[in-house]
Design an enzyme around this catalytic site. Structure first.
Site, PDB file in Angstrom:
ATOM      1  N   LYS A 129       0.745  -1.035   0.035  1.00 17.16           N
ATOM      2  CA  LYS A 129       0.005   0.000   0.111  1.00 17.16           C
ATOM      3  C   LYS A 129       1.002   1.488  -0.027  1.00 17.16           C
ATOM      4  O   LYS A 129       0.618   2.543  -0.484  1.00 17.16           O
ATOM      5  CB  LYS A 129      -1.075   0.089   1.301  1.00 17.16           C
ATOM      6  CG  LYS A 129      -1.598  -1.108   1.292  1.00 17.16           C
ATOM      7  CD  LYS A 129      -2.359  -1.603   0.177  1.00 17.16           C
ATOM      8  CE  LYS A 129      -3.031  -3.120   0.318  1.00 17.16           C
ATOM      9  NZ  LYS A 129      -3.555  -3.533  -1.058  1.00 17.16           N
ATOM     10  N   GLU A 213      -2.277   8.450   7.855  1.00 14.83           N
ATOM     11  CA  GLU A 213      -3.075   9.267   6.791  1.00 14.83           C
ATOM     12  C   GLU A 213      -3.877  10.040   7.820  1.00 14.83           C
ATOM     13  O   GLU A 213      -4.338   9.463   8.797  1.00 14.83           O
ATOM     14  CB  GLU A 213      -3.986   8.461   5.779  1.00 14.83           C
ATOM     15  CG  GLU A 213      -3.193   7.713   4.898  1.00 14.83           C
ATOM     16  CD  GLU A 213      -4.066   7.106   3.609  1.00 14.83           C
ATOM     17  OE1 GLU A 213      -5.469   6.938   3.991  1.00 14.83           O
ATOM     18  OE2 GLU A 213      -3.651   6.814   2.615  1.00 14.83           O
ATOM     19  N   HIS A 248     -16.041  -4.821   6.979  1.00 17.31           N
ATOM     20  CA  HIS A 248     -15.154  -4.843   5.814  1.00 17.31           C
ATOM     21  C   HIS A 248     -15.578  -5.773   4.663  1.00 17.31           C
ATOM     22  O   HIS A 248     -14.898  -6.144   3.780  1.00 17.31           O
ATOM     23  CB  HIS A 248     -13.791  -4.948   5.830  1.00 17.31           C
ATOM     24  CG  HIS A 248     -13.217  -3.755   6.945  1.00 17.31           C
ATOM     25  ND1 HIS A 248     -12.963  -2.459   6.371  1.00 17.31           N
ATOM     26  CD2 HIS A 248     -12.886  -3.538   8.042  1.00 17.31           C
ATOM     27  CE1 HIS A 248     -12.537  -1.661   7.478  1.00 17.31           C
ATOM     28  NE2 HIS A 248     -12.546  -2.465   8.310  1.00 17.31           N
ATOM     29  N   ARG A 308      -8.049  -7.529  -9.865  1.00 20.13           N
ATOM     30  CA  ARG A 308      -8.804  -9.002 -10.043  1.00 20.13           C
ATOM     31  C   ARG A 308     -10.068  -8.445 -10.387  1.00 20.13           C
ATOM     32  O   ARG A 308     -10.576  -7.277 -10.526  1.00 20.13           O
ATOM     33  CB  ARG A 308      -9.141  -9.693  -8.707  1.00 20.13           C
ATOM     34  CG  ARG A 308      -9.697  -8.950  -7.651  1.00 20.13           C
ATOM     35  CD  ARG A 308     -10.167  -9.812  -6.468  1.00 20.13           C
ATOM     36  NE  ARG A 308     -11.182  -9.078  -5.548  1.00 20.13           N
ATOM     37  CZ  ARG A 308     -10.660  -8.276  -4.677  1.00 20.13           C
ATOM     38  NH1 ARG A 308      -9.375  -7.806  -4.441  1.00 20.13           N
ATOM     39  NH2 ARG A 308     -11.654  -7.687  -3.978  1.00 20.13           N
TER      40      ARG A 308
END
Ligand code: MV4
Length: 515
Positions: A129, A213, A248, A308
Protein backbone atom coordinates in the site's frame (compact mmCIF):
# COMPACT_ATOMS: atom_id res chain seq x y z
CA UNK A 1 -17.41 -29.52 -30.37
CA UNK A 2 -15.91 -26.36 -29.02
CA UNK A 3 -14.23 -25.69 -32.36
CA UNK A 4 -17.50 -25.90 -34.28
CA UNK A 5 -19.16 -23.51 -31.88
CA UNK A 6 -16.43 -20.92 -32.07
CA UNK A 7 -17.58 -17.86 -33.90
CA UNK A 8 -15.68 -16.87 -36.97
CA UNK A 9 -13.65 -13.76 -36.38
CA UNK A 10 -13.92 -13.92 -32.60
CA UNK A 11 -10.79 -12.76 -30.85
CA UNK A 12 -10.59 -15.70 -28.49
CA UNK A 13 -9.23 -18.25 -30.95
CA UNK A 14 -5.88 -18.51 -29.21
CA UNK A 15 -7.50 -19.79 -25.99
CA UNK A 16 -8.82 -23.32 -26.33
CA UNK A 17 -9.21 -24.61 -22.80
CA UNK A 18 -9.46 -22.50 -19.65
CA UNK A 19 -8.99 -23.84 -16.14
CA UNK A 20 -11.18 -21.97 -13.65
CA UNK A 21 -9.25 -21.82 -10.37
CA UNK A 22 -12.27 -21.08 -8.19
CA UNK A 23 -15.65 -22.33 -6.98
CA UNK A 24 -19.19 -21.10 -6.41
CA UNK A 25 -20.96 -18.43 -8.41
CA UNK A 26 -17.83 -16.91 -9.96
CA UNK A 27 -16.66 -20.28 -11.28
CA UNK A 28 -20.12 -20.79 -12.79
CA UNK A 29 -20.02 -17.28 -14.31
CA UNK A 30 -16.62 -17.92 -15.94
CA UNK A 31 -17.53 -21.41 -17.18
CA UNK A 32 -20.62 -19.97 -18.90
CA UNK A 33 -18.56 -17.20 -20.53
CA UNK A 34 -16.12 -19.83 -21.84
CA UNK A 35 -18.95 -21.91 -23.26
CA UNK A 36 -20.41 -18.88 -25.07
CA UNK A 37 -17.00 -18.09 -26.53
CA UNK A 38 -16.48 -21.67 -27.72
CA UNK A 39 -13.70 -22.28 -25.21
CA UNK A 40 -13.59 -25.52 -23.23
CA UNK A 41 -13.68 -25.14 -19.46
CA UNK A 42 -11.99 -27.12 -16.71
CA UNK A 43 -13.33 -26.88 -13.18
CA UNK A 44 -11.33 -27.69 -10.07
CA UNK A 45 -12.92 -28.99 -6.89
CA UNK A 46 -12.09 -30.03 -3.36
CA UNK A 47 -13.56 -33.17 -1.82
CA UNK A 48 -16.27 -30.96 -0.28
CA UNK A 49 -17.28 -29.80 -3.79
CA UNK A 50 -17.20 -33.07 -5.75
CA UNK A 51 -20.93 -32.64 -6.49
CA UNK A 52 -20.97 -28.85 -6.62
CA UNK A 53 -22.67 -26.93 -9.44
CA UNK A 54 -19.42 -25.52 -10.87
CA UNK A 55 -17.75 -28.95 -11.04
CA UNK A 56 -20.66 -30.49 -12.92
CA UNK A 57 -21.11 -27.58 -15.31
CA UNK A 58 -17.59 -27.48 -16.78
CA UNK A 59 -16.49 -29.64 -19.70
CA UNK A 60 -14.20 -31.48 -17.32
CA UNK A 61 -13.27 -31.33 -13.66
CA UNK A 62 -10.05 -31.97 -11.76
CA UNK A 63 -9.80 -32.85 -8.08
CA UNK A 64 -7.50 -30.61 -6.03
CA UNK A 65 -7.51 -32.24 -2.61
CA UNK A 66 -9.21 -32.28 0.80
CA UNK A 67 -11.77 -29.62 1.81
CA UNK A 68 -9.53 -27.12 3.66
CA UNK A 69 -8.74 -24.28 1.22
CA UNK A 70 -5.01 -24.45 1.95
CA UNK A 71 -5.04 -28.02 0.65
CA UNK A 72 -7.27 -27.29 -2.34
CA UNK A 73 -8.23 -23.90 -3.80
CA UNK A 74 -5.22 -22.15 -2.20
CA UNK A 75 -2.72 -24.85 -3.17
CA UNK A 76 -0.72 -23.33 -6.05
CA UNK A 77 1.05 -26.59 -6.96
CA UNK A 78 -2.22 -28.54 -7.01
CA UNK A 79 -3.94 -25.94 -9.22
CA UNK A 80 -1.03 -25.68 -11.69
CA UNK A 81 -0.79 -29.51 -11.79
CA UNK A 82 -4.51 -29.71 -12.57
CA UNK A 83 -4.05 -27.19 -15.39
CA UNK A 84 -1.17 -29.21 -16.88
CA UNK A 85 -3.03 -32.52 -16.47
CA UNK A 86 -6.12 -31.21 -18.19
CA UNK A 87 -4.30 -29.69 -21.12
CA UNK A 88 -5.55 -26.19 -20.34
CA UNK A 89 -3.77 -23.30 -22.01
CA UNK A 90 -4.98 -20.58 -19.65
CA UNK A 91 -6.08 -20.10 -16.03
CA UNK A 92 -8.80 -17.74 -14.75
CA UNK A 93 -8.36 -17.10 -11.01
CA UNK A 94 -11.79 -15.56 -10.29
CA UNK A 95 -11.79 -13.49 -7.08
CA UNK A 96 -10.51 -14.36 -3.60
CA UNK A 97 -8.39 -17.51 -3.23
CA UNK A 98 -5.26 -17.16 -5.46
CA UNK A 99 -6.51 -14.24 -7.55
CA UNK A 100 -4.21 -11.59 -6.06
CA UNK A 101 -1.15 -13.74 -5.49
CA UNK A 102 1.74 -12.63 -7.69
CA UNK A 103 3.45 -15.99 -7.01
CA UNK A 104 0.42 -17.78 -8.47
CA UNK A 105 0.41 -15.62 -11.62
CA UNK A 106 4.14 -16.38 -11.99
CA UNK A 107 3.66 -20.12 -11.44
CA UNK A 108 0.93 -20.20 -14.10
CA UNK A 109 3.17 -18.42 -16.62
CA UNK A 110 6.21 -20.52 -15.68
CA UNK A 111 4.11 -23.56 -16.65
CA UNK A 112 3.66 -22.01 -20.10
CA UNK A 113 0.02 -21.04 -19.47
CA UNK A 114 -1.77 -17.70 -19.87
CA UNK A 115 -2.87 -16.01 -16.64
CA UNK A 116 -6.23 -14.34 -17.29
CA UNK A 117 -5.49 -11.26 -15.25
CA UNK A 118 -2.84 -8.60 -14.71
CA UNK A 119 0.94 -9.04 -14.98
CA UNK A 120 2.43 -10.56 -11.81
CA UNK A 121 4.54 -7.42 -11.33
CA UNK A 122 1.42 -5.23 -11.23
CA UNK A 123 -0.19 -7.49 -8.61
CA UNK A 124 2.96 -7.29 -6.50
CA UNK A 125 3.34 -3.52 -6.86
CA UNK A 126 -0.23 -2.89 -5.72
CA UNK A 127 0.12 -5.32 -2.82
CA UNK A 128 2.32 -2.82 -1.04
CA UNK A 129 0.00 0.00 0.00
CA UNK A 130 2.96 2.31 0.62
CA UNK A 131 4.37 1.67 -2.87
CA UNK A 132 0.92 2.09 -4.41
CA UNK A 133 0.42 5.40 -2.57
CA UNK A 134 3.76 6.74 -3.83
CA UNK A 135 3.06 5.56 -7.38
CA UNK A 136 -0.35 7.27 -7.40
CA UNK A 137 1.02 10.50 -5.99
CA UNK A 138 3.58 10.56 -8.82
CA UNK A 139 0.85 9.89 -11.38
CA UNK A 140 -1.18 12.87 -10.13
CA UNK A 141 -3.91 10.71 -8.56
CA UNK A 142 -5.20 12.36 -5.34
CA UNK A 143 -4.14 10.54 -2.16
CA UNK A 144 -5.21 11.18 1.44
CA UNK A 145 -2.89 13.68 3.16
CA UNK A 146 -0.41 11.62 5.15
CA UNK A 147 3.11 10.24 5.19
CA UNK A 148 5.29 7.17 5.26
CA UNK A 149 7.76 7.57 8.12
CA UNK A 150 11.28 6.44 7.21
CA UNK A 151 11.78 6.11 10.99
CA UNK A 152 9.49 3.15 11.76
CA UNK A 153 10.03 3.26 15.55
CA UNK A 154 7.08 4.15 17.81
CA UNK A 155 8.59 7.61 18.17
CA UNK A 156 8.98 8.04 14.41
CA UNK A 157 5.36 7.05 13.68
CA UNK A 158 4.08 9.18 16.59
CA UNK A 159 5.91 12.19 15.21
CA UNK A 160 4.33 11.61 11.80
CA UNK A 161 0.84 11.56 13.37
CA UNK A 162 1.53 14.93 15.03
CA UNK A 163 2.64 16.34 11.68
CA UNK A 164 -0.72 15.43 10.11
CA UNK A 165 -3.02 16.58 12.92
CA UNK A 166 -5.58 14.40 14.73
CA UNK A 167 -7.62 12.36 14.05
CA UNK A 168 -5.16 10.14 12.20
CA UNK A 169 -5.52 6.62 10.78
CA UNK A 170 -2.52 4.30 11.14
CA UNK A 171 -2.41 1.74 8.34
CA UNK A 172 -0.31 -1.30 7.49
CA UNK A 173 1.60 -1.30 4.19
CA UNK A 174 0.78 -4.97 3.68
CA UNK A 175 -2.79 -4.38 4.85
CA UNK A 176 -6.18 -4.26 3.22
CA UNK A 177 -9.56 -5.25 4.53
CA UNK A 178 -9.05 -3.09 7.60
CA UNK A 179 -6.48 -5.26 9.37
CA UNK A 180 -3.61 -3.47 11.09
CA UNK A 181 -5.57 -0.19 11.14
CA UNK A 182 -5.96 2.06 14.20
CA UNK A 183 -7.66 5.44 14.66
CA UNK A 184 -5.62 7.86 16.78
CA UNK A 185 -7.60 10.79 18.15
CA UNK A 186 -5.04 12.29 20.50
CA UNK A 187 -1.36 12.26 21.29
CA UNK A 188 -1.97 10.42 24.58
CA UNK A 189 -2.84 7.04 23.13
CA UNK A 190 -0.69 7.28 19.97
CA UNK A 191 2.20 5.06 21.12
CA UNK A 192 -0.10 2.31 22.40
CA UNK A 193 -2.16 2.25 19.17
CA UNK A 194 0.98 2.30 17.01
CA UNK A 195 2.25 -0.79 18.83
CA UNK A 196 -1.10 -2.55 18.44
CA UNK A 197 -1.25 -1.77 14.70
CA UNK A 198 2.31 -2.98 14.16
CA UNK A 199 1.77 -6.23 16.07
CA UNK A 200 -1.50 -6.95 14.25
CA UNK A 201 0.09 -6.29 10.84
CA UNK A 202 3.19 -8.36 11.64
CA UNK A 203 1.03 -11.28 12.81
CA UNK A 204 -1.40 -11.11 9.87
CA UNK A 205 0.97 -10.30 6.99
CA UNK A 206 4.48 -10.91 8.33
CA UNK A 207 5.20 -7.23 7.71
CA UNK A 208 4.71 -4.56 10.39
CA UNK A 209 5.55 -1.56 8.18
CA UNK A 210 3.13 1.32 8.89
CA UNK A 211 2.07 4.60 7.29
CA UNK A 212 -0.27 7.30 8.48
CA UNK A 213 -3.13 9.22 6.89
CA UNK A 214 -5.54 11.93 7.95
CA UNK A 215 -8.74 10.15 9.05
CA UNK A 216 -11.62 10.90 6.69
CA UNK A 217 -14.72 10.59 8.89
CA UNK A 218 -17.71 8.71 7.47
CA UNK A 219 -16.50 8.68 3.89
CA UNK A 220 -18.14 6.78 1.10
CA UNK A 221 -16.39 3.93 -0.66
CA UNK A 222 -16.70 4.56 -4.39
CA UNK A 223 -14.66 2.46 -6.81
CA UNK A 224 -14.03 2.69 -10.53
CA UNK A 225 -13.91 -0.35 -12.81
CA UNK A 226 -10.99 -0.13 -15.21
CA UNK A 227 -9.87 -2.32 -18.09
CA UNK A 228 -6.56 -2.33 -20.00
CA UNK A 229 -5.21 -4.33 -22.93
CA UNK A 230 -1.73 -5.16 -24.25
CA UNK A 231 -1.95 -2.42 -26.89
CA UNK A 232 -1.83 0.65 -24.66
CA UNK A 233 -5.61 1.09 -24.37
CA UNK A 234 -7.08 1.81 -20.92
CA UNK A 235 -10.73 2.64 -20.23
CA UNK A 236 -12.91 3.03 -17.15
CA UNK A 237 -16.44 1.66 -16.86
CA UNK A 238 -17.76 4.17 -14.33
CA UNK A 239 -18.26 3.72 -10.60
CA UNK A 240 -19.77 1.39 -8.04
CA UNK A 241 -20.96 2.72 -4.69
CA UNK A 242 -19.87 0.18 -2.08
CA UNK A 243 -20.37 2.00 1.21
CA UNK A 244 -22.79 -0.58 2.62
CA UNK A 245 -20.27 -2.91 4.25
CA UNK A 246 -20.30 -4.86 7.50
CA UNK A 247 -16.87 -5.36 9.04
CA UNK A 248 -15.20 -4.73 5.65
CA UNK A 249 -17.46 -7.22 3.91
CA UNK A 250 -19.62 -5.65 1.21
CA UNK A 251 -23.35 -6.28 1.51
CA UNK A 252 -25.01 -4.04 -1.11
CA UNK A 253 -23.41 -2.32 -4.12
CA UNK A 254 -24.92 -0.03 -6.72
CA UNK A 255 -24.22 2.06 -9.77
CA UNK A 256 -24.42 4.97 -10.30
CA UNK A 257 -23.38 6.26 -6.87
CA UNK A 258 -26.12 8.56 -5.51
CA UNK A 259 -23.34 10.91 -4.32
CA UNK A 260 -21.45 11.45 -7.56
CA UNK A 261 -21.98 14.59 -9.65
CA UNK A 262 -21.15 14.22 -13.37
CA UNK A 263 -18.06 16.44 -13.12
CA UNK A 264 -16.68 14.43 -10.17
CA UNK A 265 -17.44 11.16 -11.99
CA UNK A 266 -15.45 12.40 -14.96
CA UNK A 267 -12.44 13.40 -12.81
CA UNK A 268 -12.58 10.12 -10.89
CA UNK A 269 -12.71 8.12 -14.12
CA UNK A 270 -9.71 10.00 -15.52
CA UNK A 271 -7.80 9.48 -12.25
CA UNK A 272 -8.59 5.73 -12.35
CA UNK A 273 -7.29 5.46 -15.92
CA UNK A 274 -4.11 7.33 -14.89
CA UNK A 275 -3.75 4.96 -11.92
CA UNK A 276 -4.05 1.87 -14.16
CA UNK A 277 -1.46 3.27 -16.58
CA UNK A 278 0.93 4.06 -13.73
CA UNK A 279 0.54 0.49 -12.45
CA UNK A 280 1.46 -1.00 -15.83
CA UNK A 281 -1.89 -2.74 -15.72
CA UNK A 282 -3.62 -5.20 -18.04
CA UNK A 283 -7.08 -6.86 -17.91
CA UNK A 284 -9.86 -5.98 -15.42
CA UNK A 285 -9.11 -4.07 -12.23
CA UNK A 286 -10.66 -1.70 -9.73
CA UNK A 287 -9.43 1.56 -8.27
CA UNK A 288 -10.93 2.16 -4.82
CA UNK A 289 -11.50 5.72 -3.67
CA UNK A 290 -12.74 7.37 -0.50
CA UNK A 291 -15.32 10.05 -1.31
CA UNK A 292 -15.68 12.92 1.15
CA UNK A 293 -18.81 15.01 0.79
CA UNK A 294 -21.14 14.74 -2.17
CA UNK A 295 -22.22 16.50 -5.31
CA UNK A 296 -19.94 18.97 -7.08
CA UNK A 297 -18.06 19.79 -3.87
CA UNK A 298 -16.98 16.21 -3.13
CA UNK A 299 -13.30 15.23 -2.83
CA UNK A 300 -11.91 11.80 -3.67
CA UNK A 301 -8.72 10.05 -2.62
CA UNK A 302 -7.03 6.88 -3.89
CA UNK A 303 -7.33 4.02 -1.40
CA UNK A 304 -6.20 0.75 -2.98
CA UNK A 305 -6.14 -1.04 -6.30
CA UNK A 306 -7.82 -4.45 -6.56
CA UNK A 307 -5.99 -6.47 -9.20
CA UNK A 308 -8.83 -8.86 -10.03
CA UNK A 309 -12.40 -9.14 -11.23
CA UNK A 310 -14.65 -8.30 -8.28
CA UNK A 311 -17.79 -9.86 -6.84
CA UNK A 312 -19.76 -6.72 -7.74
CA UNK A 313 -18.68 -6.66 -11.42
CA UNK A 314 -22.26 -7.54 -12.38
CA UNK A 315 -23.44 -4.08 -11.29
CA UNK A 316 -21.14 -2.56 -13.89
CA UNK A 317 -22.33 -5.06 -16.49
CA UNK A 318 -25.94 -4.09 -15.77
CA UNK A 319 -25.45 -0.34 -16.30
CA UNK A 320 -23.02 -0.56 -19.22
CA UNK A 321 -24.34 -3.63 -21.03
CA UNK A 322 -20.86 -5.17 -21.40
CA UNK A 323 -19.68 -8.70 -20.58
CA UNK A 324 -16.60 -8.19 -18.43
CA UNK A 325 -15.63 -11.86 -18.25
CA UNK A 326 -15.83 -12.24 -22.04
CA UNK A 327 -13.61 -9.17 -22.35
CA UNK A 328 -11.14 -10.72 -19.88
CA UNK A 329 -10.83 -13.78 -22.12
CA UNK A 330 -10.35 -11.67 -25.26
CA UNK A 331 -7.76 -9.36 -23.71
CA UNK A 332 -5.84 -12.31 -22.21
CA UNK A 333 -5.69 -13.77 -25.71
CA UNK A 334 -3.99 -10.59 -26.90
CA UNK A 335 -6.98 -8.87 -28.51
CA UNK A 336 -7.54 -5.13 -28.16
CA UNK A 337 -10.28 -3.88 -25.81
CA UNK A 338 -13.73 -4.39 -27.34
CA UNK A 339 -14.67 -0.79 -26.44
CA UNK A 340 -13.35 2.74 -26.68
CA UNK A 341 -13.99 5.15 -23.80
CA UNK A 342 -16.43 7.09 -26.00
CA UNK A 343 -18.45 3.95 -26.77
CA UNK A 344 -19.15 3.29 -23.07
CA UNK A 345 -22.30 4.69 -21.45
CA UNK A 346 -23.79 4.31 -17.97
CA UNK A 347 -27.52 3.77 -18.28
CA UNK A 348 -30.25 3.16 -15.69
CA UNK A 349 -29.52 1.99 -12.16
CA UNK A 350 -28.35 -1.36 -10.79
CA UNK A 351 -28.25 -2.73 -7.24
CA UNK A 352 -26.55 -5.93 -6.09
CA UNK A 353 -27.27 -7.77 -2.84
CA UNK A 354 -25.07 -10.55 -1.56
CA UNK A 355 -27.05 -13.47 -0.16
CA UNK A 356 -25.11 -15.14 2.60
CA UNK A 357 -25.72 -18.35 4.53
CA UNK A 358 -25.46 -16.55 7.86
CA UNK A 359 -27.78 -15.75 10.75
CA UNK A 360 -28.17 -12.00 11.37
CA UNK A 361 -29.71 -12.69 14.79
CA UNK A 362 -26.58 -14.50 16.09
CA UNK A 363 -23.92 -12.01 14.99
CA UNK A 364 -24.01 -13.33 11.43
CA UNK A 365 -22.82 -16.80 12.36
CA UNK A 366 -22.18 -18.79 9.14
CA UNK A 367 -24.86 -21.44 8.62
CA UNK A 368 -24.38 -24.98 7.42
CA UNK A 369 -27.01 -27.45 6.35
CA UNK A 370 -29.11 -28.76 3.47
CA UNK A 371 -30.69 -26.36 0.97
CA UNK A 372 -34.06 -28.06 1.30
CA UNK A 373 -35.80 -25.44 -0.78
CA UNK A 374 -34.19 -22.78 -2.95
CA UNK A 375 -36.29 -20.98 -5.58
CA UNK A 376 -34.82 -18.00 -7.41
CA UNK A 377 -37.03 -15.08 -8.37
CA UNK A 378 -37.03 -13.96 -11.99
CA UNK A 379 -38.46 -11.21 -14.12
CA UNK A 380 -37.48 -8.09 -16.04
CA UNK A 381 -34.28 -6.55 -14.72
CA UNK A 382 -33.51 -9.44 -12.35
CA UNK A 383 -30.25 -11.41 -12.55
CA UNK A 384 -29.22 -14.09 -10.10
CA UNK A 385 -25.63 -15.35 -10.10
CA UNK A 386 -25.64 -18.42 -7.89
CA UNK A 387 -23.13 -21.08 -6.97
CA UNK A 388 -25.72 -23.42 -5.48
CA UNK A 389 -28.84 -25.35 -6.43
CA UNK A 390 -31.70 -26.76 -4.37
CA UNK A 391 -30.59 -29.93 -2.64
CA UNK A 392 -26.99 -28.81 -2.12
CA UNK A 393 -25.33 -29.23 1.24
CA UNK A 394 -23.96 -25.91 2.43
CA UNK A 395 -20.74 -26.33 4.39
CA UNK A 396 -18.54 -24.00 6.41
CA UNK A 397 -15.25 -24.61 4.62
CA UNK A 398 -15.53 -21.55 2.36
CA UNK A 399 -17.07 -18.10 2.09
CA UNK A 400 -20.78 -18.24 3.02
CA UNK A 401 -22.01 -16.33 -0.06
CA UNK A 402 -24.75 -18.36 -1.77
CA UNK A 403 -25.71 -16.04 -4.59
CA UNK A 404 -25.90 -12.47 -5.79
CA UNK A 405 -29.13 -10.76 -6.75
CA UNK A 406 -28.71 -7.93 -9.23
CA UNK A 407 -31.70 -5.77 -10.06
CA UNK A 408 -31.67 -3.01 -12.63
CA UNK A 409 -34.25 -0.47 -13.68
CA UNK A 410 -34.44 2.99 -15.24
CA UNK A 411 -34.15 4.84 -11.92
CA UNK A 412 -32.78 4.24 -8.42
CA UNK A 413 -36.22 4.10 -6.74
CA UNK A 414 -37.41 1.58 -9.33
CA UNK A 415 -34.26 -0.53 -8.86
CA UNK A 416 -34.77 -0.48 -5.07
CA UNK A 417 -38.39 -1.58 -5.46
CA UNK A 418 -37.35 -4.35 -7.80
CA UNK A 419 -34.64 -5.57 -5.42
CA UNK A 420 -37.02 -5.63 -2.46
CA UNK A 421 -39.77 -7.40 -4.40
CA UNK A 422 -37.29 -10.02 -5.62
CA UNK A 423 -35.89 -10.66 -2.13
CA UNK A 424 -39.47 -11.17 -0.86
CA UNK A 425 -40.03 -13.91 -3.43
CA UNK A 426 -36.77 -15.78 -2.84
CA UNK A 427 -37.78 -18.66 -0.56
CA UNK A 428 -34.90 -20.57 1.02
CA UNK A 429 -35.43 -23.35 3.56
CA UNK A 430 -32.96 -25.51 5.42
CA UNK A 431 -30.48 -22.82 6.43
CA UNK A 432 -30.86 -19.27 7.66
CA UNK A 433 -29.83 -16.49 5.30
CA UNK A 434 -29.32 -12.74 5.51
CA UNK A 435 -32.41 -12.01 3.37
CA UNK A 436 -34.39 -10.51 6.29
CA UNK A 437 -31.38 -8.30 7.09
CA UNK A 438 -31.05 -7.21 3.44
CA UNK A 439 -34.75 -6.26 3.40
CA UNK A 440 -34.33 -4.11 6.50
CA UNK A 441 -31.24 -2.47 5.07
CA UNK A 442 -32.90 -1.66 1.75
CA UNK A 443 -35.99 -0.26 3.46
CA UNK A 444 -34.03 2.00 5.79
CA UNK A 445 -34.77 5.65 5.08
CA UNK A 446 -31.08 6.55 4.74
CA UNK A 447 -30.57 3.79 2.19
CA UNK A 448 -33.74 4.83 0.40
CA UNK A 449 -32.43 8.40 0.20
CA UNK A 450 -28.88 7.31 -0.67
CA UNK A 451 -27.34 8.92 2.43
CA UNK A 452 -24.94 6.07 3.26
CA UNK A 453 -21.32 5.95 4.37
CA UNK A 454 -18.76 3.27 5.22
CA UNK A 455 -19.73 3.06 8.92
CA UNK A 456 -23.49 3.02 8.30
CA UNK A 457 -24.12 -0.71 8.74
CA UNK A 458 -21.76 -1.14 11.70
CA UNK A 459 -23.37 1.86 13.46
CA UNK A 460 -26.95 0.73 12.76
CA UNK A 461 -26.44 -2.99 13.27
CA UNK A 462 -28.66 -3.20 16.37
CA UNK A 463 -31.67 -1.56 14.77
CA UNK A 464 -31.18 -3.56 11.58
CA UNK A 465 -30.99 -6.93 13.34
CA UNK A 466 -32.82 -6.70 16.67
CA UNK A 467 -36.47 -6.72 15.53
CA UNK A 468 -37.66 -10.30 15.30
CA UNK A 469 -36.61 -11.74 11.99
CA UNK A 470 -39.35 -13.57 10.16
CA UNK A 471 -38.79 -17.29 10.33
CA UNK A 472 -37.63 -18.98 7.13
CA UNK A 473 -40.99 -20.72 7.05
CA UNK A 474 -42.82 -17.38 7.11
CA UNK A 475 -40.69 -16.09 4.23
CA UNK A 476 -41.29 -19.25 2.25
CA UNK A 477 -45.02 -19.06 2.98
CA UNK A 478 -45.17 -15.45 1.86
CA UNK A 479 -43.23 -16.20 -1.31
CA UNK A 480 -45.46 -19.12 -2.18
CA UNK A 481 -48.55 -17.09 -1.38
CA UNK A 482 -47.42 -14.60 -4.03
CA UNK A 483 -47.08 -17.40 -6.53
CA UNK A 484 -50.48 -18.85 -5.64
CA UNK A 485 -52.04 -15.42 -6.07
CA UNK A 486 -50.40 -15.09 -9.48
CA UNK A 487 -51.71 -18.52 -10.44
CA UNK A 488 -55.18 -17.69 -9.12
CA UNK A 489 -55.18 -14.47 -11.10
CA UNK A 490 -54.10 -16.37 -14.20
CA UNK A 491 -56.93 -18.91 -13.93
CA UNK A 492 -59.47 -16.41 -12.68
CA UNK A 493 -60.07 -18.00 -9.26
CA UNK A 494 -60.35 -14.63 -7.60
CA UNK A 495 -62.92 -13.33 -10.09
CA UNK A 496 -66.03 -12.27 -8.24
CA UNK A 497 -64.76 -13.79 -5.01
CA UNK A 498 -64.14 -10.86 -2.66
CA UNK A 499 -61.35 -11.37 -0.15
CA UNK A 500 -61.25 -9.88 3.30
CA UNK A 501 -61.36 -6.10 3.16
CA UNK A 502 -58.90 -5.87 6.02
CA UNK A 503 -55.44 -5.15 4.53
CA UNK A 504 -53.73 -6.40 7.71
CA UNK A 505 -55.51 -9.77 7.44
CA UNK A 506 -52.61 -12.16 6.80
CA UNK A 507 -54.83 -14.17 4.46
CA UNK A 508 -55.23 -11.04 2.35
CA UNK A 509 -51.60 -10.01 2.42
CA UNK A 510 -49.56 -13.04 3.41
CA UNK A 511 -46.32 -11.19 2.88
CA UNK A 512 -47.05 -9.26 6.09
CA UNK A 513 -46.37 -12.35 8.14
CA UNK A 514 -43.55 -11.69 10.48
CA UNK A 515 -42.64 -8.35 8.92
C1 MV4 B 1 -9.58 5.11 5.43
C2 MV4 B 1 -10.76 5.56 6.04
C3 MV4 B 1 -10.80 6.88 6.45
N1 MV4 B 1 -9.73 7.68 6.29
N2 MV4 B 1 -8.54 5.95 5.27
C4 MV4 B 1 -10.76 0.48 5.39
C5 MV4 B 1 -10.12 -0.66 4.70
C6 MV4 B 1 -8.96 -0.14 3.98
N3 MV4 B 1 -8.94 -0.68 2.67
C7 MV4 B 1 -9.09 1.35 3.98
N4 MV4 B 1 -10.17 1.67 4.86
C8 MV4 B 1 -10.43 2.93 5.23
N5 MV4 B 1 -9.44 3.84 5.03
C9 MV4 B 1 -8.63 7.21 5.70
N6 MV4 B 1 -7.58 8.01 5.57
C10 MV4 B 1 -11.81 4.66 6.20
C11 MV4 B 1 -11.65 3.34 5.81
C12 MV4 B 1 -12.79 2.48 6.03
C13 MV4 B 1 -13.47 1.90 4.96
C14 MV4 B 1 -13.08 2.11 3.64
C15 MV4 B 1 -13.75 1.52 2.60
C16 MV4 B 1 -14.85 0.72 2.87
C17 MV4 B 1 -15.26 0.51 4.16
C18 MV4 B 1 -14.59 1.08 5.21
C19 MV4 B 1 -15.01 0.85 6.52
C20 MV4 B 1 -14.34 1.43 7.55
C21 MV4 B 1 -13.22 2.24 7.31
Amino acid sequence: MAGEQRRAGAHVTSLKRVLVANRGEIAVRIIRACREAGIESVAVYSDADARALHAGLADRAERLGPPPALQSYLNIDAVVDAARRSGADAVHPGYGFLSERADFARAVEAAGLTFIGPPADAIERMGSKIAARALMANAGVPIVPGSTPADQTDGGIAEATRGIGFPVLIKASAGGGGRGMRVVRSEDDAVELIGAARREAAAAFGDGTLYVEKLIERPRHVEIQIFADDHGNVVHLFERECSLQRRHQKVVEESPSPALAPAVRERMGAAAVAAARAAGYRNAGTIEFLLEGEGDGASFYFLEMNTRLQVEHAVTEAVTGVDLVRAQLEVAAGAPLPWTQESLRQRGHAIECRLYAEDPSTDFLPQAGPLLLYREPSGPGIRIDAGVVEGDDIGVNYDPMLAKLIACAETRPAALERTIAALRTFPILGIRTNIPFLLRVLQHRDVQSGAVHTSFLDERLTELTTPANPSPAAIAAAAFADRIRMRDAAIGVADGAPRSADPSDPWTRLENWGR
